[in-house]
Write a protein that holds these residues in place. Structure first.
Motif, PDB file in Angstrom:
ATOM      1  N   GLY A   1      34.115  45.040  39.641  1.00 27.22           N
ATOM      2  CA  GLY A   1      34.245  45.651  38.325  1.00 27.22           C
ATOM      3  C   GLY A   1      34.028  47.146  38.319  1.00 27.22           C
ATOM      4  N   LEU A   2      34.088  47.793  39.494  1.00 27.94           N
ATOM      5  CA  LEU A   2      33.885  49.239  39.572  1.00 27.94           C
ATOM      6  C   LEU A   2      35.133  50.019  39.157  1.00 27.94           C
ATOM      7  CD1 LEU A   2      31.962  49.295  42.952  1.00 27.94           C
ATOM      8  CD2 LEU A   2      31.005  49.478  40.654  1.00 27.94           C
ATOM      9  N   LEU A   3      36.294  49.445  39.382  1.00 21.30           N
ATOM     10  CA  LEU A   3      37.565  50.016  38.931  1.00 21.30           C
ATOM     11  C   LEU A   3      38.314  48.926  38.186  1.00 21.30           C
ATOM     12  CD1 LEU A   3      38.948  52.046  41.985  1.00 21.30           C
ATOM     13  CD2 LEU A   3      37.907  52.950  39.921  1.00 21.30           C
ATOM     14  N   SER A   4      39.101  49.330  37.229  1.00 21.87           N
ATOM     15  CA  SER A   4      39.908  48.367  36.500  1.00 21.87           C
ATOM     16  C   SER A   4      41.321  48.924  36.356  1.00 21.87           C
ATOM     17  CB  SER A   4      39.297  48.076  35.128  1.00 21.87           C
ATOM     18  OG  SER A   4      39.221  49.258  34.367  1.00 21.87           O
ATOM     19  N   LEU A   5      42.236  48.055  36.040  1.00 23.15           N
ATOM     20  CA  LEU A   5      43.636  48.439  35.851  1.00 23.15           C
ATOM     21  C   LEU A   5      44.062  48.072  34.437  1.00 23.15           C
ATOM     22  CD1 LEU A   5      45.208  47.105  39.180  1.00 23.15           C
ATOM     23  CD2 LEU A   5      44.553  49.449  38.645  1.00 23.15           C
ATOM     24  N   ALA A   6      45.033  48.806  33.928  1.00 24.50           N
ATOM     25  CA  ALA A   6      45.564  48.512  32.602  1.00 24.50           C
ATOM     26  C   ALA A   6      47.065  48.753  32.620  1.00 24.50           C
ATOM     27  CB  ALA A   6      44.905  49.390  31.545  1.00 24.50           C
TER      28      ALA A   6
ATOM     29  N   THR B   1      46.601  47.883  27.793  1.00 24.51           N
ATOM     30  CA  THR B   1      46.136  46.502  27.821  1.00 24.51           C
ATOM     31  C   THR B   1      45.451  46.274  29.156  1.00 24.51           C
ATOM     32  OG1 THR B   1      48.049  45.853  26.492  1.00 24.51           O
ATOM     33  CG2 THR B   1      46.839  44.084  27.614  1.00 24.51           C
ATOM     34  N   PRO B   2      44.118  46.046  29.136  1.00 28.05           N
ATOM     35  CA  PRO B   2      43.417  45.822  30.403  1.00 28.05           C
ATOM     36  C   PRO B   2      43.964  44.591  31.120  1.00 28.05           C
ATOM     37  CG  PRO B   2      41.875  46.124  28.592  1.00 28.05           C
ATOM     38  CD  PRO B   2      43.234  46.000  27.986  1.00 28.05           C
ATOM     39  N   ILE B   3      44.047  44.683  32.435  1.00 25.98           N
ATOM     40  CA  ILE B   3      44.475  43.549  33.253  1.00 25.98           C
ATOM     41  C   ILE B   3      43.219  42.783  33.653  1.00 25.98           C
ATOM     42  CG2 ILE B   3      45.552  42.864  35.431  1.00 25.98           C
ATOM     43  CD1 ILE B   3      47.225  45.436  35.237  1.00 25.98           C
ATOM     44  N   PRO B   4      43.150  41.482  33.328  1.00 26.00           N
ATOM     45  CA  PRO B   4      41.954  40.719  33.703  1.00 26.00           C
ATOM     46  C   PRO B   4      41.877  40.519  35.221  1.00 26.00           C
ATOM     47  CG  PRO B   4      43.574  39.281  32.692  1.00 26.00           C
ATOM     48  CD  PRO B   4      44.117  40.675  32.615  1.00 26.00           C
ATOM     49  N   ILE B   5      40.729  40.848  35.784  1.00 26.10           N
ATOM     50  CA  ILE B   5      40.496  40.687  37.219  1.00 26.10           C
ATOM     51  C   ILE B   5      39.242  39.850  37.381  1.00 26.10           C
ATOM     52  CG2 ILE B   5      39.981  41.884  39.393  1.00 26.10           C
ATOM     53  CD1 ILE B   5      41.432  44.344  38.220  1.00 26.10           C
ATOM     54  N   ASN B   6      39.320  38.800  38.200  1.00 19.25           N
ATOM     55  CA  ASN B   6      38.145  37.975  38.458  1.00 19.25           C
ATOM     56  C   ASN B   6      37.059  38.844  39.067  1.00 19.25           C
ATOM     57  OD1 ASN B   6      39.365  35.608  37.594  1.00 19.25           O
ATOM     58  ND2 ASN B   6      40.228  35.206  39.606  1.00 19.25           N
ATOM     59  N   ARG B   7      35.878  38.810  38.469  1.00 15.64           N
ATOM     60  CA  ARG B   7      34.777  39.645  38.947  1.00 15.64           C
ATOM     61  C   ARG B   7      33.695  38.785  39.575  1.00 15.64           C
ATOM     62  NH1 ARG B   7      35.041  43.771  34.091  1.00 15.64           N
ATOM     63  NH2 ARG B   7      36.787  44.948  34.904  1.00 15.64           N
TER      64      ARG B   7
ATOM     65  N   CYS C   1      44.261  45.482  45.229  1.00  9.60           N
ATOM     66  CA  CYS C   1      43.783  44.789  44.043  1.00  9.60           C
ATOM     67  C   CYS C   1      44.511  43.451  43.998  1.00  9.60           C
ATOM     68  CB  CYS C   1      44.079  45.592  42.789  1.00  9.60           C
ATOM     69  SG  CYS C   1      43.548  44.757  41.287  1.00  9.60           S
ATOM     70  N   LYS C   2      43.738  42.358  44.022  1.00  9.73           N
ATOM     71  CA  LYS C   2      44.299  41.008  43.977  1.00  9.73           C
ATOM     72  C   LYS C   2      44.174  40.469  42.571  1.00  9.73           C
ATOM     73  CE  LYS C   2      43.724  38.283  48.148  1.00  9.73           C
ATOM     74  NZ  LYS C   2      42.802  37.407  48.834  1.00  9.73           N
ATOM     75  N   LEU C   3      45.299  40.177  41.959  1.00  6.18           N
ATOM     76  CA  LEU C   3      45.307  39.532  40.652  1.00  6.18           C
ATOM     77  C   LEU C   3      45.631  38.069  40.915  1.00  6.18           C
ATOM     78  CD1 LEU C   3      47.327  42.169  38.646  1.00  6.18           C
ATOM     79  CD2 LEU C   3      44.860  41.998  38.935  1.00  6.18           C
ATOM     80  N   GLU C   4      44.697  37.201  40.571  1.00  3.76           N
ATOM     81  CA  GLU C   4      44.853  35.797  40.922  1.00  3.76           C
ATOM     82  C   GLU C   4      44.416  34.903  39.780  1.00  3.76           C
ATOM     83  OE1 GLU C   4      40.699  36.252  43.334  1.00  3.76           O
ATOM     84  OE2 GLU C   4      42.540  35.978  44.423  1.00  3.76           O
TER      85      GLU C   4
ATOM     86  N   GLU D   1      35.140  29.129  48.005  1.00  3.14           N
ATOM     87  CA  GLU D   1      35.087  29.391  46.578  1.00  3.14           C
ATOM     88  C   GLU D   1      33.651  29.642  46.161  1.00  3.14           C
ATOM     89  OE1 GLU D   1      36.392  27.506  42.329  1.00  3.14           O
ATOM     90  OE2 GLU D   1      37.556  27.040  44.120  1.00  3.14           O
ATOM     91  N   VAL D   2      33.454  30.668  45.368  1.00  6.71           N
ATOM     92  CA  VAL D   2      32.130  31.042  44.901  1.00  6.71           C
ATOM     93  C   VAL D   2      31.986  30.566  43.458  1.00  6.71           C
ATOM     94  CG1 VAL D   2      30.606  32.990  44.386  1.00  6.71           C
ATOM     95  CG2 VAL D   2      32.100  33.066  46.383  1.00  6.71           C
ATOM     96  N   GLN D   3      30.945  29.830  43.196  1.00  5.42           N
ATOM     97  CA  GLN D   3      30.691  29.356  41.839  1.00  5.42           C
ATOM     98  C   GLN D   3      29.847  30.384  41.106  1.00  5.42           C
ATOM     99  OE1 GLN D   3      32.111  26.628  40.612  1.00  5.42           O
ATOM    100  NE2 GLN D   3      33.096  26.377  42.585  1.00  5.42           N
TER     101      GLN D   3
END
Length: 141
Positions: A67-72, A84-90, A119-122, A132-134
């Motif tokens: 969450g240090l950088l974000s994309l829109a 419009t912010p792009i949601p990124i799994n944090r 940047c991986k958008l998944e 997988e991290v819970q």
């Protein structure tokens, strides 16, 4: 008390020629990879180099997931540009200390250091090193 700002500037650019590492070439359907180039320049007028711990910095390979950088997405079709912010799994992680020597970047005055990040958008669900991290959700009340 005055706050001290490091004498650094950050530039972000797309990097279409970035060669993905082998471990990132097999991507599940629905995942979008956005290769970027990050450049940090030491703008200090002194002769002292700046040593940067790459953890939790723009040079961290997990910079977007932390969450240090974000994309829109910027819509320029209308007279008022909208973002419009792009949601990124944090994720949040803990690292073992002390850091290895390769976790540092030394930037001499007037010099720049460039690193490539992806940047991986998944889809929801976060995997780190194939596991997988819970996550835990904090309760609000």
């Amino acid at each position: 008390m005055p706050s001290h700002q490091p004498p650094l500037t950050l530039a972000l650019a797309s990097n279409p020629s970035f060669d993905r590492p082998a471990e990132e070439q097999e991507v599940e359907a629905g995942t979008i990879l956005i290769p970027l180039s990050l450049t940090i320049t030491n703008t200090s007028p002194t002769s002292i180099p700046y040593t940067l711990l790459t953890w939790s910095s723009p040079f961290d390979p997990l910079v977007f997931r932390l969450g240090l950088l974000s994309l829109a997405v910027v819509d320029t079709a209308t007279s008022t540009e909208t973002e419009t912010p792009i949601p990124i799994n944090r994720i949040m992680l803990r690292r073992r200390t002390p850091p290895d020597a390769d976790a540092y970047a030394v930037i001499e005055p007037g010099q720049s250091v460039t690193r490539s990040v992806v940047c991986k958008l998944e889809a929801p669900g976060v995997e780190v090193d194939g596991e997988e991290v819970q996550g835990k959700r904090g309760e609000r009340g």
